[in-house]
Design a protein around this motif. Sequence first.
Motif, mmCIF file in Angstrom:
data_model
loop_
_atom_site.group_PDB
_atom_site.id
_atom_site.type_symbol
_atom_site.label_atom_id
_atom_site.label_comp_id
_atom_site.label_asym_id
_atom_site.label_seq_id
_atom_site.Cartn_x
_atom_site.Cartn_y
_atom_site.Cartn_z
ATOM 1 N N LYS A 98 174.295 -2.015 0.845
ATOM 2 C CA LYS A 98 175.398 -2.648 1.562
ATOM 3 C C LYS A 98 174.927 -3.191 2.904
ATOM 4 C CE LYS A 98 179.260 -3.186 3.999
ATOM 5 N NZ LYS A 98 179.258 -3.711 5.378
ATOM 6 N N TYR A 99 175.214 -4.472 3.139
ATOM 7 C CA TYR A 99 174.963 -5.081 4.443
ATOM 8 C C TYR A 99 176.229 -5.798 4.891
ATOM 9 C CZ TYR A 99 173.454 -8.438 0.827
ATOM 10 O OH TYR A 99 173.373 -9.203 -0.306
ATOM 11 N N CYS A 100 176.162 -6.452 6.023
ATOM 12 C CA CYS A 100 177.366 -7.003 6.638
ATOM 13 C C CYS A 100 177.882 -8.214 5.881
ATOM 14 C CB CYS A 100 177.072 -7.385 8.087
ATOM 15 S SG CYS A 100 178.545 -7.892 9.000
ATOM 16 N N SER A 101 179.193 -8.380 5.877
ATOM 17 C CA SER A 101 179.794 -9.538 5.216
ATOM 18 C C SER A 101 179.507 -10.841 5.945
ATOM 19 C CB SER A 101 181.312 -9.353 5.090
ATOM 20 O OG SER A 101 181.918 -9.224 6.363
ATOM 21 N N THR A 102 178.910 -10.766 7.126
ATOM 22 C CA THR A 102 178.419 -11.978 7.796
ATOM 23 C C THR A 102 176.896 -12.044 7.743
ATOM 24 O OG1 THR A 102 178.698 -10.832 9.917
ATOM 25 C CG2 THR A 102 180.408 -12.395 9.284
ATOM 26 N N PHE A 103 176.299 -11.245 6.851
ATOM 27 C CA PHE A 103 174.865 -11.327 6.529
ATOM 28 C C PHE A 103 173.970 -11.112 7.759
ATOM 29 C CE2 PHE A 103 171.281 -13.105 3.972
ATOM 30 C CZ PHE A 103 171.604 -12.520 2.773
ATOM 31 N N ASP A 104 174.432 -10.283 8.684
ATOM 32 C CA ASP A 104 173.732 -10.121 9.965
ATOM 33 C C ASP A 104 172.265 -9.761 9.762
ATOM 34 O OD1 ASP A 104 176.211 -10.512 10.963
ATOM 35 O OD2 ASP A 104 176.361 -8.622 12.055
ATOM 36 N N SER A 105 171.391 -10.666 10.154
ATOM 37 C CA SER A 105 169.949 -10.454 10.061
ATOM 38 C C SER A 105 169.281 -11.617 10.767
ATOM 39 C CB SER A 105 169.477 -10.381 8.599
ATOM 40 O OG SER A 105 169.788 -11.581 7.922
ATOM 41 N N LYS A 135 165.517 -6.875 -11.716
ATOM 42 C CA LYS A 135 165.461 -8.290 -11.352
ATOM 43 C C LYS A 135 166.825 -8.911 -11.625
ATOM 44 C CE LYS A 135 160.521 -9.258 -11.936
ATOM 45 N NZ LYS A 135 160.321 -9.518 -10.494
ATOM 46 N N GLY A 136 167.039 -10.122 -11.104
ATOM 47 C CA GLY A 136 168.350 -10.737 -11.257
ATOM 48 C C GLY A 136 169.433 -9.920 -10.587
ATOM 49 N N VAL A 137 169.148 -9.458 -9.367
ATOM 50 C CA VAL A 137 170.040 -8.545 -8.637
ATOM 51 C C VAL A 137 171.029 -9.355 -7.799
ATOM 52 C CG1 VAL A 137 170.154 -6.744 -6.875
ATOM 53 C CG2 VAL A 137 168.298 -6.731 -8.575
ATOM 54 N N VAL A 138 172.302 -9.077 -7.960
ATOM 55 C CA VAL A 138 173.346 -9.776 -7.204
ATOM 56 C C VAL A 138 173.158 -9.572 -5.706
ATOM 57 C CG1 VAL A 138 175.810 -9.728 -6.625
ATOM 58 C CG2 VAL A 138 175.077 -9.748 -9.014
ATOM 59 N N ALA A 139 173.310 -10.664 -4.949
ATOM 60 C CA ALA A 139 173.373 -10.620 -3.489
ATOM 61 C C ALA A 139 174.606 -11.408 -3.078
ATOM 62 C CB ALA A 139 172.116 -11.221 -2.862
ATOM 63 N N CYS A 140 175.667 -10.707 -2.676
ATOM 64 C CA CYS A 140 176.947 -11.369 -2.386
ATOM 65 C C CYS A 140 177.661 -10.648 -1.245
ATOM 66 C CB CYS A 140 177.827 -11.390 -3.627
ATOM 67 S SG CYS A 140 179.423 -12.182 -3.354
ATOM 68 N N PRO A 141 177.655 -11.229 -0.037
ATOM 69 C CA PRO A 141 178.333 -10.586 1.087
ATOM 70 C C PRO A 141 179.824 -10.876 1.167
ATOM 71 C CG PRO A 141 177.232 -12.562 1.836
ATOM 72 C CD PRO A 141 176.885 -12.408 0.374
ATOM 73 N N ALA A 142 180.397 -11.593 0.206
ATOM 74 C CA ALA A 142 181.794 -12.028 0.304
ATOM 75 C C ALA A 142 182.758 -10.852 0.477
ATOM 76 C CB ALA A 142 182.177 -12.819 -0.950
ATOM 77 N N GLY A 152 188.329 -12.838 5.182
ATOM 78 C CA GLY A 152 187.958 -14.234 5.381
ATOM 79 C C GLY A 152 186.514 -14.601 5.119
ATOM 80 N N ARG A 153 185.710 -13.701 4.546
ATOM 81 C CA ARG A 153 184.315 -14.027 4.235
ATOM 82 C C ARG A 153 184.208 -14.462 2.773
ATOM 83 N NH1 ARG A 153 185.470 -11.815 9.071
ATOM 84 N NH2 ARG A 153 183.815 -10.527 9.952
ATOM 85 N N THR A 154 183.815 -15.700 2.554
ATOM 86 C CA THR A 154 183.661 -16.215 1.200
ATOM 87 C C THR A 154 182.314 -16.926 1.081
ATOM 88 O OG1 THR A 154 184.833 -18.252 1.836
ATOM 89 C CG2 THR A 154 186.135 -16.498 0.826
ATOM 90 N N VAL A 155 181.816 -17.013 -0.151
ATOM 91 C CA VAL A 155 180.548 -17.693 -0.432
ATOM 92 C C VAL A 155 180.820 -18.799 -1.450
ATOM 93 C CG1 VAL A 155 178.170 -17.454 -1.221
ATOM 94 C CG2 VAL A 155 179.273 -15.549 -0.015
ATOM 95 N N TYR A 156 180.467 -20.024 -1.091
ATOM 96 C CA TYR A 156 180.653 -21.157 -1.987
ATOM 97 C C TYR A 156 179.423 -22.052 -1.923
ATOM 98 C CZ TYR A 156 182.625 -25.243 -4.293
ATOM 99 O OH TYR A 156 182.844 -26.284 -5.157
ATOM 100 N N GLN A 157 178.893 -22.410 -3.099
ATOM 101 C CA GLN A 157 177.653 -23.183 -3.192
ATOM 102 C C GLN A 157 176.542 -22.541 -2.350
ATOM 103 O OE1 GLN A 157 177.233 -25.213 -5.408
ATOM 104 N NE2 GLN A 157 179.170 -26.148 -5.926
ATOM 105 N N GLY A 158 176.556 -21.217 -2.370
ATOM 106 C CA GLY A 158 175.525 -20.477 -1.661
ATOM 107 C C GLY A 158 175.692 -20.424 -0.161
#
Length: 424
Positions: free
Chosen positions: A86-93, A113-120, A125-131
């Motif tokens: 688990k990391y931040c929904s704003t991908f803090d890094s 492998k093929g591991v999901v990475a989704c901070p949404a 209000g945090r969403t991911v669209y087209q990466g």
Amino acid sequence: MLLGVIADDFTGASDIANTLAKGLPGQGGLRTTQYLGVPDRPALEAVEAGVISLKSRSIPAAEAVALSLQALAWLKGQGCRQILFKYCSTFDSTPAGNIGPVGEALAHALGAKGVVACPAFPTVGRTVYQGHLFVGDRLLNESGLENHPLNPMTDPDLRCWLQRQCAGAVGFVPWSTVRSGADALRAALAQAAARGEGLVIVDALTDEDLVTIGRACRDALLLTGGSGIALGLPANFLDQGLASGGAASFAGISGPEALLAGSCSGATRQQIEVHSRTHPMLTIVPDRVLEGSITAADLAGFIFAHRGEAPLVASSGSPEEVAAVQRRHGRERVAAALDGLFAETARALVAGGIRRLVVAGGETSGAVVSALGLDALTIGPEIDPGVPVLVSEGPEPLALALKSGNFGAPDFFAKALRTLAGDA
């Protein structure tokens, strides 16, 4: 234990522990315990989900990897069938930061492998669209997070950001595939794995998308993301009869209260402004901390002098003020001084009888709970989305709320104290 979570900060750990304990409406969640650091003893048999809180978000990547692998070893020893980083929904890094290295190290250790990475986390209000990561209707780098004092986020393209951190190839699954359902997403992730892609950015715009991701990953050894990624996971274990769930009871804890705020986020600054209209507040001037003219004794003295009035001590400033202080003294020196001040203050407050403690800011929360030497926390009711009540073990339990800087409604501080007392 069925599900193990490795969280890179303490407020994020509380956030995802809350998600797992709550589960989906009408279905319930898992019996969840939050651990403060890697435990040195086995988990209780009743625990179905264990969340290990690390303070690894902003430390050197090699140290974050080592800590995370220690946590993985303990969780595997408890029999976990699935691991979630688990990391931040704003991908803090930062471009040299820890999400990629830790994710890859965990994947390698688990042979995944093929591991999901989704901070949404659509609820806040945090969403991911087209990466690309959005905060509300703004791209991440236009949301204020580009001014983060430790991890400024200057690129919303998560594929590019994560690829800078990773040794292996980063994949991508678009929203159109997610909306096609769990089977389509599972097939896309399998194809990514066949191409040798380790971490895979997955779009998500709604809670329904996150539930789809959870269903698609029912048998996955590893997932990574924000707390929203766990939304659909409890149902996988409950539906298979592997978990019985059930929320812990919470009657509230009475007694003296204190609020400590070390976050500079816009949400926290608004919460401070709202609370200070009707409650006593002491503002910490970082220059005075660094010169030694304000101490933990001063802060604790202020809190005790206003016992019963919901007193607040805050070091938050505008991005411009924070930047100016960092230019004068150095970013690491300022952060270390403030963390140390809050840590020492928290020790004095609890020793002096404080029983309800609200802390704003991930780094501040980490410093506080580390200083208090707490071991494990029971997850209580939700205060605001992503922020639950936490209760320590022992004959004199402490009720806490550890709030990520960007979370919570404007009246969060008063609401948190009421909820900790069982008066929500």
